[in-house]
Design a protein around this motif. Structure first.
Motif, PDB file in Angstrom:
ATOM      1  N   GLY A 112     -18.602 -31.208   3.833  1.00  0.00           N
ATOM      2  CA  GLY A 112     -18.524 -29.787   3.557  1.00  0.00           C
ATOM      3  C   GLY A 112     -19.331 -29.036   4.604  1.00  0.00           C
ATOM      4  O   GLY A 112     -19.742 -29.602   5.618  1.00  0.00           O
TER       5      GLY A 112
ATOM      6  N   THR B 293     -17.787 -25.351   7.108  1.00  0.00           N
ATOM      7  CA  THR B 293     -16.814 -25.852   6.124  1.00  0.00           C
ATOM      8  C   THR B 293     -15.445 -26.010   6.779  1.00  0.00           C
ATOM      9  O   THR B 293     -14.778 -27.044   6.645  1.00  0.00           O
TER      10      THR B 293
ATOM     11  N   SER C  16     -19.858 -25.037   1.017  1.00  0.00           N
ATOM     12  CA  SER C  16     -18.906 -25.768   0.170  1.00  0.00           C
ATOM     13  C   SER C  16     -19.146 -27.257   0.310  1.00  0.00           C
ATOM     14  O   SER C  16     -19.477 -27.740   1.399  1.00  0.00           O
TER      15      SER C  16
END
Ligand code: NAD
Length: 418
Positions: free
Chosen positions: A103, A92, A63
């Motif tokens: 991220g 993450t 992410s």
């Protein structure tokens, strides 16, 4: 069959998703089940024997809702794409929990770092940096050391990138955990182990126990295990046993960690240490002690050995050392767990300091790094601990609740298009 790191990461995520069911959008949860990008590279460097060798490598960006993907490069013979996926997902949550604008990502190189010669390892690392160049960037993915890689390797990565760009240094930070002389930050190498020791001290206090004189057992004597052991010994704890992949050593009076480090530097293993007695590494995990620090591979605490673990506290220096099935057993047995996304987050926090230092072309002293690490680890430990008390949750679900909620908020704030 051994549980994969992805299985562990997914189980922890699903538990947190259940806790957040009334608070976050189900579509956002569904989005976070999948990595944003999951890729495989083929590296074919020519090694010292003048032959081309083939190595598989993986990069996963789970992410980037909070910022560029951050996560280390694992170089082991057994690393899989699923492991890297699970580790990226865990990054993450870790970056969100420790409060960095990053991220989650991770890389893997399928090679045995311990059997490659120094120069062959450098060639494999440079080959990775060269082939992954399109994916490594301050605003995309910023790697760091993990199992099997170290600061020297990160220096070679920086050199490979600057060489390709035809410049002497980069604009912004492409890789963290570099040697200090190449723009690394003092205290980064020690940050994960020192952060583990800070969590151990906080956990002992939470249980009303004294750190001084308490006993610890440490699995793994690499970066995290050796520095963690040193830092716990500095806090007055007795490190009564330490293992690595080749063996384990014990001394009921406490191992001399400096002497052990010298022995490992000379022989390559903790086995045969004159200041201790050799024991079986698997049995070592079940020794009576106050604190057990797994600081090696994932999946080491399983449903088989969890019923026999005698530690009062497990401080997860490693990523994913406890399988979800073992977790349930440990909880029933009232063992206090400091979960990996909190316990070993000191490394990525100091990587963030390195990133900002390089971006802003500043210099931080080691004392500044040590002070900020102490503050951030303590503050986040308390945040997780207080939530666990308020909501009657154990430490792992409390940490996951906070982390997943933060990432969901970032996803929502960005909007759901395109
Ligand atoms: P490292 O390569 O420096 O050391 C690994 C150590 O574990 C070595 O002593 C090795 O012999 C030992 N080991 C491996 N398998 C073992 C086994 N089955 N039993 C006993 N010992 C074993 O790696 P590291 O950087 O210290 O990483 C250790 C763990 O900490 C990994 O799970 C890693 O993901 C995690 N971690 C590392 C960092 C970091 O900054 N380096 C940050 C966060 C988490």
């Amino acid at each position: 069959m051994a549980q994969t790191l992805l299985h562990t990461a997914m189980a922890n995520f699903e538990h947190a998703a259940g806790l957040l069911a009334d608070e976050v959008d189900r579509d956002v949860i569904a989005k976070l089940r999948q990595p944003k990008e999951r890729m495989e590279l083929s590296l074919t460097p020519m090694l010292g024997d003048q032959k081309l060798h083939y190595f598989r490598a993986f990069i996963v960006r789970h992410s980037d809702a909070l910022g560029p993907a951050k996560g280390g490069i694992r170089m082991t013979a057994g690393v899989t794409l699923d492991d890297v996926n699970g580790l990226a997902m865990e990054m993450t949550w870790k970056c969100a929990l420790i409060g960095t604008p990053f991220g989650g990502g991770k890389s893997g190189i399928v090679a045995d770092a311990e059997t490659l010669s120094k120069i062959d390892k450098e060639k494999v690392i440079r080959s990775f940096a060269h082939n992954a160049a399109r994916h490594i960037h301050p605003q995309v993915y910023v790697p760091a050391p993990d199992m099997g890689t170290n600061d020297e390797d990160m220096g070679h990565i920086k050199d490979t990138i600057t060489f390709s760009l035809g410049v002497s240094t980069t604009q912004g930070c492409y890789v963290t955990g570099k040697p200090v002389i190449l723009g690394g930050i003092p205290g980064r190498r020690e940050a994960t182990g020192n952060g583990v020791a800070i969590c151990v001290e906080k956990a002992m206090a939470a249980l009303g126990r004294k750190t001084k004189g308490a006993t610890a057992v440490v699995q793994g004597f690499g970066n995290v295990g050796s520095i963690g052991a040193r830092a716990m010994a500095d806090k007055g704890m007795k490190i009564i046993a330490v293992s690595d992949i080749r063996g384990a050593t014990t001394n009921a009076k406490g191992l001399d960690i400096d002497a052990l480090a010298r022995h490992v530097a000379k022989t390559g293993s903790v086995a045969g240490f004159a200041g201790g007695e050799d024991i079986n590494g698997a049995a070592m995990l079940e020794m009576p002690c106050d604190v057990l620090v797994p600081a090696a591979a994932g999946g080491q605490i399983t449903k088989e050995n969890a019923p026999r673990i005698q530690a009062k506290i497990i401080a997860e220096g490693a990523n994913g050392p406890t399988t979800p099935e073992a977790d349930e057993i440990l909880i029933q047995r009232n063992i206090f767990i400091v979960p990996d996304i909190l316990c070993n987050a000191g490394g990525v926090f100091v990587s963030y300091l390195e990133y900002t230092q390089e971006t802003q072309q500043e210099q931080m002293t080691e004392q500044m790094v040590v002070t900020r690490l102490q503050q951030r680890m303590s503050e986040r430990f308390e945040k997780v601990y207080n939530l666990s008390r308020e909501r009657k949750l154990h430490m792992r679900p409390a940490a996951m609740y906070l982390a997943v909620k933060t990432v969901c908020e970032a996803v929502k704030a960005r909007g759901y298009l395109p």
